[in-house]
Design a protein around this motif. Structure first.
Motif, mmCIF file in Angstrom:
data_model
loop_
_atom_site.group_PDB
_atom_site.id
_atom_site.type_symbol
_atom_site.label_atom_id
_atom_site.label_comp_id
_atom_site.label_asym_id
_atom_site.label_seq_id
_atom_site.Cartn_x
_atom_site.Cartn_y
_atom_site.Cartn_z
ATOM 1 N N ARG A 76 0.819 -1.123 -0.054
ATOM 2 C CA ARG A 76 0.144 0.074 0.046
ATOM 3 C C ARG A 76 0.738 1.256 -0.039
ATOM 4 O O ARG A 76 1.833 1.513 0.961
ATOM 5 N N ASP A 77 0.548 2.141 -0.850
ATOM 6 C CA ASP A 77 1.462 3.298 -1.074
ATOM 7 C C ASP A 77 0.740 4.301 0.228
ATOM 8 O O ASP A 77 -0.240 4.880 0.130
ATOM 9 N N SER A 78 1.774 4.541 1.059
ATOM 10 C CA SER A 78 1.162 5.190 2.443
ATOM 11 C C SER A 78 1.264 6.642 2.277
ATOM 12 O O SER A 78 1.014 7.198 3.534
ATOM 13 N N ARG A 79 1.606 7.321 1.301
ATOM 14 C CA ARG A 79 1.736 8.640 1.230
ATOM 15 C C ARG A 79 0.280 9.269 1.426
ATOM 16 O O ARG A 79 -0.534 9.030 0.301
ATOM 17 N N VAL A 80 0.158 10.050 2.188
ATOM 18 C CA VAL A 80 -1.059 10.815 2.140
ATOM 19 C C VAL A 80 -0.745 12.328 2.403
ATOM 20 O O VAL A 80 0.343 12.883 2.933
ATOM 21 N N VAL A 81 -1.892 13.212 2.360
ATOM 22 C CA VAL A 81 -1.503 14.609 2.330
ATOM 23 C C VAL A 81 -1.351 15.045 3.877
ATOM 24 O O VAL A 81 -2.207 14.456 4.892
ATOM 25 N N GLU A 82 -0.359 15.723 4.005
ATOM 26 C CA GLU A 82 -0.189 16.176 5.452
ATOM 27 C C GLU A 82 -1.048 17.124 6.090
ATOM 28 O O GLU A 82 -1.414 18.137 5.128
ATOM 29 N N ARG A 83 -1.532 17.070 7.202
ATOM 30 C CA ARG A 83 -2.368 18.036 7.655
ATOM 31 C C ARG A 83 -2.046 19.421 7.943
ATOM 32 O O ARG A 83 -0.697 19.886 7.964
ATOM 33 N N LYS A 84 -2.992 20.380 7.907
ATOM 34 C CA LYS A 84 -2.413 21.703 8.354
ATOM 35 C C LYS A 84 -2.274 22.071 9.719
ATOM 36 O O LYS A 84 -3.030 21.288 10.568
ATOM 37 N N LYS A 85 -1.180 22.886 9.923
ATOM 38 C CA LYS A 85 -1.013 22.897 11.457
ATOM 39 C C LYS A 85 -1.412 24.531 11.849
ATOM 40 O O LYS A 85 -1.661 25.523 10.781
ATOM 41 N N TYR A 86 -1.839 24.685 12.964
ATOM 42 C CA TYR A 86 -1.983 26.078 13.394
ATOM 43 C C TYR A 86 -1.221 27.138 13.408
ATOM 44 O O TYR A 86 0.356 26.491 13.628
ATOM 45 N N GLY A 87 -1.323 28.295 13.094
ATOM 46 C CA GLY A 87 -0.153 29.319 13.096
ATOM 47 C C GLY A 87 0.546 29.359 11.619
ATOM 48 O O GLY A 87 1.441 30.064 11.349
ATOM 49 N N LYS A 88 0.108 28.188 10.695
ATOM 50 C CA LYS A 88 0.615 28.145 9.400
ATOM 51 C C LYS A 88 -0.422 28.470 8.291
ATOM 52 O O LYS A 88 -1.579 28.076 8.499
ATOM 53 N N ALA A 89 0.045 28.852 7.276
ATOM 54 C CA ALA A 89 -0.906 29.124 6.164
ATOM 55 C C ALA A 89 -1.444 27.670 5.661
ATOM 56 O O ALA A 89 -2.682 27.541 5.195
ATOM 57 N N LYS A 90 -0.492 26.645 5.263
ATOM 58 C CA LYS A 90 -0.846 25.361 4.857
ATOM 59 C C LYS A 90 0.007 24.461 5.885
ATOM 60 O O LYS A 90 0.309 24.766 7.033
ATOM 61 N N ALA A 91 0.172 23.253 5.425
ATOM 62 C CA ALA A 91 1.038 22.376 6.346
ATOM 63 C C ALA A 91 2.208 22.875 6.771
ATOM 64 O O ALA A 91 2.594 22.545 8.041
ATOM 65 N N ARG A 92 3.052 23.276 5.880
ATOM 66 C CA ARG A 92 4.440 23.700 6.263
ATOM 67 C C ARG A 92 4.932 25.413 5.984
ATOM 68 O O ARG A 92 5.649 25.805 6.560
ATOM 69 N N LYS A 93 3.881 25.949 4.992
ATOM 70 C CA LYS A 93 4.057 27.177 4.565
ATOM 71 C C LYS A 93 3.732 27.974 5.820
ATOM 72 O O LYS A 93 2.391 28.239 6.132
ATOM 73 N N SER A 94 4.544 29.144 5.964
ATOM 74 C CA SER A 94 4.235 30.119 6.756
ATOM 75 C C SER A 94 3.467 31.404 6.220
ATOM 76 O O SER A 94 3.718 31.560 4.982
ATOM 77 N N PHE A 95 2.997 32.406 6.979
ATOM 78 C CA PHE A 95 2.502 33.345 6.544
ATOM 79 C C PHE A 95 3.623 34.639 5.955
ATOM 80 O O PHE A 95 4.720 34.358 6.744
ATOM 81 N N GLN A 96 3.274 35.274 5.342
ATOM 82 C CA GLN A 96 4.352 36.168 4.691
ATOM 83 C C GLN A 96 5.017 37.010 5.846
ATOM 84 O O GLN A 96 4.112 37.610 6.684
ATOM 85 N N PHE A 97 6.222 37.248 6.119
ATOM 86 C CA PHE A 97 6.807 38.178 7.135
ATOM 87 C C PHE A 97 6.730 39.546 6.852
ATOM 88 O O PHE A 97 6.802 39.819 5.574
ATOM 89 N N SER A 98 6.385 40.329 7.734
ATOM 90 C CA SER A 98 6.421 41.914 7.617
ATOM 91 C C SER A 98 7.212 42.269 8.699
ATOM 92 O O SER A 98 7.136 42.085 9.964
ATOM 93 N N LYS A 99 8.178 43.121 8.177
ATOM 94 C CA LYS A 99 9.215 43.568 9.221
ATOM 95 C C LYS A 99 8.255 44.972 9.991
ATOM 96 O O LYS A 99 8.489 45.136 11.172
ATOM 97 N N ARG A 100 7.697 45.619 9.216
ATOM 98 C CA ARG A 100 6.783 46.635 9.813
ATOM 99 C C ARG A 100 5.384 46.601 9.822
ATOM 100 O O ARG A 100 4.830 45.818 8.914
#
Length: 169
Positions: A145-169
């Protein structure tokens, strides 16, 4: 020196060539009996196949190669030829094209995952119906069985691993 002799003897046993004492070694796979076919009282073999988030319940029985998925013909359900090719791979490797009728119910995921789940289910059902087919299907990599599945979204993140755009100001 004794280690190499035992390794050579082991190799000879696995290949079935004559040993130093004149006896012929038999492969271990040939010595093991095949499991009994798992066939219900209607002459069908049942298996469950999974891929990504899709789950397919598959029944196979001897026939002329008709494949029905969720009550529809495979050409209607899987319109793309690539998906129909994925389903047919198990029969081609086992050399059983047009030998079995397939009835499958599949749910969850997208069409690609569903096609993979149906192939996995057909492969398992073939091994239940004809246990001798397990070796070629396993060599083709269809039983695992091909066990690869979509990774779940984490809180504080835009997607599973993508962070929100950083703003310096």
């Amino acid at each position: 020196m004794a280690d190499t002799k035992t390794l050579e003897d082991l190799k000879n046993v696995m290949e079935g060539t004559p040993l130093a004492d004149g006896s012929t070694g038999t492969p271990l796979a040939a010595a093991l009996p095949l499991p009994e076919p798992k066939i219900d009282n209607l002459g069908r073999a049942y298996a469950t196949g999974k891929r990504k988030n899709s789950i397919a319940r598959v029944w196979i029985k001897p026939g002329n190669g008709k494949i029905t998925i969720n009550g529809r013909d495979q050409e209607v359900y899987f319109a793309r030829p690539v998906l129909r090719l994925i389903i047919a791979q198990a029969f081609q490797v086992a050399d059983r094209v047009d030998g079995y009728d397939v009835i499958a119910t599949v749910k969850g995921g997208g069409l690609s995952g569903q096609a993979g789940a149906v192939r996995h289910g057909i492969t398992k059902a073939l091994t239940y119906y004809e246990p001798i087919l397990r070796a070629p299907l396993k060599a083709a990599g269809f039983i695992t069985r091909d066990s690869r599945v979509v990774e779940r979204k984490k809180y504080g993140k835009a997607k599973a691993r993508k962070s929100f755009q950083f703003s310096k100001r």
